[in-house]
Structures are given as structure tokens and as C-alpha cells.
Motif scaffolding. Structure first.
Motif, PDB file in Angstrom:
ATOM      1  N   SER A 101      37.082  59.398  59.977  1.00  0.00           N
ATOM      2  CA  SER A 101      38.070  58.317  59.993  1.00  0.00           C
ATOM      3  C   SER A 101      37.894  57.334  58.847  1.00  0.00           C
ATOM      4  O   SER A 101      38.790  56.532  58.572  1.00  0.00           O
ATOM      5  CB  SER A 101      37.983  57.550  61.324  1.00  0.00           C
ATOM      6  N   LEU A 102      36.746  57.383  58.193  1.00  0.00           N
ATOM      7  CA  LEU A 102      36.453  56.422  57.143  1.00  0.00           C
ATOM      8  C   LEU A 102      37.523  56.369  56.050  1.00  0.00           C
ATOM      9  O   LEU A 102      37.846  55.273  55.563  1.00  0.00           O
ATOM     10  CB  LEU A 102      35.076  56.715  56.533  1.00  0.00           C
ATOM     11  N   PRO A 103      38.107  57.515  55.624  1.00  0.00           N
ATOM     12  CA  PRO A 103      39.134  57.430  54.589  1.00  0.00           C
ATOM     13  C   PRO A 103      40.314  56.529  54.947  1.00  0.00           C
ATOM     14  O   PRO A 103      41.001  56.038  54.049  1.00  0.00           O
ATOM     15  CB  PRO A 103      39.582  58.897  54.426  1.00  0.00           C
ATOM     16  N   LYS A 126      25.701  61.648  52.300  1.00  0.00           N
ATOM     17  CA  LYS A 126      27.005  61.554  51.645  1.00  0.00           C
ATOM     18  C   LYS A 126      28.138  61.188  52.597  1.00  0.00           C
ATOM     19  O   LYS A 126      29.282  60.992  52.156  1.00  0.00           O
ATOM     20  CB  LYS A 126      27.349  62.892  50.984  1.00  0.00           C
ATOM     21  N   ALA A 127      27.843  61.071  53.887  1.00  0.00           N
ATOM     22  CA  ALA A 127      28.903  60.936  54.890  1.00  0.00           C
ATOM     23  C   ALA A 127      29.726  59.661  54.742  1.00  0.00           C
ATOM     24  O   ALA A 127      30.903  59.631  55.096  1.00  0.00           O
ATOM     25  CB  ALA A 127      28.305  60.992  56.297  1.00  0.00           C
ATOM     26  N   GLY A 128      29.117  58.580  54.241  1.00  0.00           N
ATOM     27  CA  GLY A 128      29.843  57.321  54.112  1.00  0.00           C
ATOM     28  C   GLY A 128      30.457  57.107  52.747  1.00  0.00           C
ATOM     29  O   GLY A 128      30.895  55.998  52.440  1.00  0.00           O
ATOM     30  N   TYR A 135      30.698  53.298  51.613  1.00  0.00           N
ATOM     31  CA  TYR A 135      31.279  52.212  52.392  1.00  0.00           C
ATOM     32  C   TYR A 135      30.701  52.124  53.810  1.00  0.00           C
ATOM     33  O   TYR A 135      31.063  51.214  54.558  1.00  0.00           O
ATOM     34  CB  TYR A 135      32.802  52.377  52.493  1.00  0.00           C
ATOM     35  N   ALA A 136      29.839  53.040  54.177  1.00  0.00           N
ATOM     36  CA  ALA A 136      29.228  53.013  55.505  1.00  0.00           C
ATOM     37  C   ALA A 136      27.815  53.563  55.420  1.00  0.00           C
ATOM     38  O   ALA A 136      27.568  54.540  54.699  1.00  0.00           O
ATOM     39  CB  ALA A 136      30.050  53.828  56.506  1.00  0.00           C
ATOM     40  N   GLY A 297      28.889  56.120  60.946  1.00  0.00           N
ATOM     41  CA  GLY A 297      28.237  55.157  60.079  1.00  0.00           C
ATOM     42  C   GLY A 297      28.553  53.736  60.497  1.00  0.00           C
ATOM     43  O   GLY A 297      29.294  53.496  61.457  1.00  0.00           O
ATOM     44  N   LEU A 298      28.001  52.789  59.775  1.00  0.00           N
ATOM     45  CA  LEU A 298      28.206  51.372  60.042  1.00  0.00           C
ATOM     46  C   LEU A 298      28.777  50.727  58.789  1.00  0.00           C
ATOM     47  O   LEU A 298      28.145  50.738  57.730  1.00  0.00           O
ATOM     48  CB  LEU A 298      26.889  50.701  60.428  1.00  0.00           C
ATOM     49  N   GLY A 299      29.985  50.172  58.917  1.00  0.00           N
ATOM     50  CA  GLY A 299      30.629  49.506  57.803  1.00  0.00           C
ATOM     51  C   GLY A 299      30.568  47.998  57.957  1.00  0.00           C
ATOM     52  O   GLY A 299      30.594  47.482  59.083  1.00  0.00           O
TER      53      GLY A 299
END
Length: 419
Positions: A101-103, A126-128, A135-136, A297-299
Motif C-alpha cells: 500500500s505504500l505507493p 527494500k520494502a519501504g 519512506y518506511a 513498515g512504519l512511516g
């Protein structure tokens, strides 16, 4: 007994990193500085998962008593409510966000520093990352394995799958067919329903090429994966239809002997699986290349003040890499997922020592990194809706060999329009 195991793992982790552990949580007290500010933290999850996250927050506050964290547990429609709060100027200081969902959310977050060397999996590190910027901060990995009923393999004259080496995809299909028998309500299936997106990756395909510039789900591998899923739910197939299992828990089907294998088995099911007889049931790798892995992740909100940002950076770093937090991700009652740092893996496996939780860890290490694609959510939603409406993967009847190349062209047009 679990608390003893977790505490022991914390001590080992601290010694390994030469960090001084001076309190009973195992956390290394940090200097948050004189400008520490209170922060809010938004996340989702079940009652058990909420309890786990709150225990991690408590560990942080004990290590950093000058930073107050206000948990905001959003129990339903998480992303919609998060988006609403961001649009309304009331964004949480820190928000949990899935890499899938980050995108759609990264523009609301500040760039963060991610130390790739802190994580044992390149895919986690690389996930964030979105278009070259992090970004996360990675928080928890949610890899997939397969739960199996070993007695079903024995009855079919087949060896039980290895706990470390994955079955080939063709090997799995052949075994699932052989373990299927009976008819009507008494039919036994070799597998629970396959998830197309997961099987596509397992069988060597992908949505996009390596750099995310071309759609590839309509190539030979994509068509092959779709045909396997469609054939699996035919009257003589090896899996029940989506309608047959609608509203039912396929985990219960595994327990009852109605399915021999349960692919797409996530770590949030660990507590339920640990209650089963290990002589009969086992966790093994997903066939082939495995399924896509979600990493939460944590943004940090772009709207956070300087003082809030400093506190948020301290908090996200603790939740991501400190054993005092990572060791709490899995217990005998609940599991958020797999730790993202090596030192916390012993604590994770101790949550269900007879259940081969190492299979989840191996899946994290083997995970394939997917490329960043602009407008990814809309593109893939359009594809999935059409695929399900037109083929027997959903409610349609068209041949995947005809449908998929057309949908790939549509995908490519949407992808090209983002440039």
C-alpha cells in the motif's frame, strides 16, 4: 515458559551486539534528548495483535521514558481512515503501512534512513523504498508457507514434504491430484484454493519485469499459472471452488482432513497451528519460488514537527531493530509476523518450537523483491477485477490464454500513462 525463552533471547541478542542491556525488558535505554515530544501511532490488527503491539510500545516507553506514545488502534477500514486523517490534517505521527500500500501513501510520509545491514533479508530492507527513496522503516515480515496433513501424503503413497526444500510446482500439482478423492460433500481435496497472484510468482511468473517498466502477467508463465488455478477447481480438480469455501475457515478443513495442504499460510495463524498434533501436521515451504511477501513498515508523517520527528525516529528505530521489541512479535497466543532482525529469530521460533517456524524465516530470506510501479494499486485492481469476472479464477468462463494477453495490454497502457 515463553517469557523465559524471550528474555534469554534478548540477553543473547544484546551480548551479540555488545550493547548494554540494563533493564528487564532487554531494551538499551536511549538518549532521546531534551526536545523529546509525544507522538501518536496508528496501526491495525486483531485483539491479540493489538495486545502485542501495545506490549512493544510499553517496552519502548520503558526504554525511553521521556517519550509518550499514544496508540491509535484502527480496527476496521484502516487505510481509508488513515487517508481521511491525513487529508484532514490530523495524521498520526507514525503509521503502520504495508509495502503493498505504500505507493499510495508515500507522499504523506517523510523520507527515512534505513540501514540495509540491520536486516537479514534484502527484500525486507527494500520494502519501504519507493522510486529510490525510503519512506518506511521495516517493522515485521509476513512471509507465506504451506501447512500440510502428512497422513494424506502417506495414504496416497507419497513422502511427506520436506520442511526445508520446497516442492516443485508441477510436483505439488501431481501430489494434490493424487490426494484428491471422493465426490460431493464427502470429497477430499489435495489442496485448499490457490491464490492466482501467489501461484503466479511460485510458478516462475510475475506482474512486471525486473525494473517495473513492462507488464508480464500475460506471458507463458502467467497463462500457465492461470490455467493451473482454473483446472484446480474443475469437478475433477484438486481444490474446492471459492464458492464452496465462502464464509468457511479452510484451516478447519485441514484439521478435519477435508484438504491435504493449505497453501498461502500466514504467520498470523501460528497460534492455531501450534495447537495441532505435530505428528500429523507440519509447516513446509511454499512450492516453487514461494508467494509474495508482505512487509509492514512504519512511516513518519510529513506534517510532524521537528521535535515529533526526532521522537518518531527513535520510536521507529526501536520497533524495527531493538530485540526488546522484535522479540515480542510472536508468542504462543498471537503472532504479528516474522522479526526482521536476525537476533530475534530464536525468540520467534520459540513461540511454537514443534511447528517448524524456521519455514517462515526461510521464506523471508528467499523472498523475491518486487519493483516499484507508479499507480500500482489501481493497475493491479483493474487487472484482478477483469481476471475474476472473465475467467473461472472468479465467476467467468473465458479461456485465460485469450484473456490474459488482453489484460496485459491494458496493464501496459496504464503503466505507460504514468510516465
Amino acid at each position: 515458559m515463553l517469557r523465559t525463552a524471550v528474555t534469554a533471547a534478548v540477553v543473547v541478542g544484546c551480548m551479540a551486539s555488545l550493547a548494554a542491556c540494563s533493564n528487564d525488558t532487554g531494551a538499551t535505554p536511549g538518549d532521546s534528548g531534551g526536545d523529546a515530544a509525544s507522538i501518536s501511532f496508528a496501526y491495525w490488527g486483531s485483539n491479540e495483535e493489538n495486545a502485542t503491539i501495545r506490549s512493544m510500545v510499553a517496552a519502548f516507553e520503558k526504554a525511553h521514558p521521556d517519550i509518550d506514545v499514544k496508540p491509535n488502534w484502527i480496527q476496521s477500514d484502516y487505510e481509508q481512515k488513515l487517508q481521511t486523517s491525513i487529508a484532514g490534517g490530523d495524521a498520526p505521527t507514525v503509521a503502520a503501512i504495508s509495502n503493498t500500500s505504500l505507493p499510495s501513501f508515500f507522499t504523506a510520509f517523510k523520507p527515512v534512513d534505513v540501514d540495509a545491514g540491520a536486516y537479514y533479508s534484502p527484500a525486507v530492507a527494500k520494502a519501504g523504498n519507493v522510486d529510490g527513496t525510503d519512506y518506511a522503516v521495516p517493522f515485521v515480515a509476513k512471509s507465506k508457507v504451506m501447512a500440510v496433513d502428512k497422513t494424506a501424503f502417506t495414504k496416497a503413497g507419497l513422502p511427506a514434504p520436506s520442511g526445508t526444500d520446497p516442492l516443485g510446482t508441477r510436483e505439488f500439482v501431481a501430489a494434490a491430484k493424487k490426494m484428491s478423492s471422493g465426490s460431493g460433500s464427502s470429497r477430499v481435496y489435495g489442496s485448499a484454493p490457490l491464490w492466482y497472484d501467489g501461484w503466479l510468482l511460485a510458478d516462475g511468473g510475475s506482474y512486471y519485469n525486473a525494473d517495473g517498466t513492462k507488464c508480464t502477467m500475460g506471458d507463458a508463465a502467467g497463462i500457465r499459472a492461470a490455467k493451473t488455478v482454473v483446472d484446480s477447481v474443475k469437478p475433477d480438480g484438486f481444490a474446492p471452488t471459492a464458492i464452496a469455501v465462502q464464509g468457511q475457515d479452510t484451516f478447519e478443513w485441514l484439521k478435519q482432513g477435508k484438504v491435504a495442504t493449505l497453501p498461502d499460510f500466514g504467520p498470523w495463524n501460528i497460534a492455531k497451528f501450534a495447537a495441532l498434533d505435530p505428528a500429523r501436521f507440519a509447516l513446509v515451504p511454499m512450492p516453487g519460488r514461494g508467494e509474495p511477501m508482505e512487509v509492514d513498515g512504519l512511516g513518519i508523517a510529513k506534517s510532524a514537527s521537528a521535535a515529533q520527528t526526532k521522537s518518531a525516529e527513535t520510536f521507529t528505530r526501536f520497533m524495527s531493530t531493538d530485540p526488546a521489541a522484535q522479540n515480542l512479535l510472536a508468542t504462543e497466543k498471537s503472532a504479528l509476523g516474522v522479526p526482521v532482525v536476525e537476533s530475534s529469530l530464536p525468540a520467534f521460533e520459540s513461540a511454537a518450537p514443534k511447528a517448524n517456524l524456521r519455514a517462515f524465516v526461510d521464506a523471508v530470506k528467499r523472498a523475491v523483491t518486487t519493483p516499484y510501479v507508479k499507480d500500482k494499486v489501481r493497475i493491479e485492481s483493474t487487472f484482478s477485477t477483469a481476471l475474476n469476472s472473465r475467467t473461472a479464477i472468479g465467476t467467468g468462463k473465458e479461456d485465460p490464454a485469450t484473456v490474459l494477453p488482453e489484460l496485459q495490454d491494458t496493464c501496459q497502457s496504464m503503466l505507460d500513462a504514468t510516465k
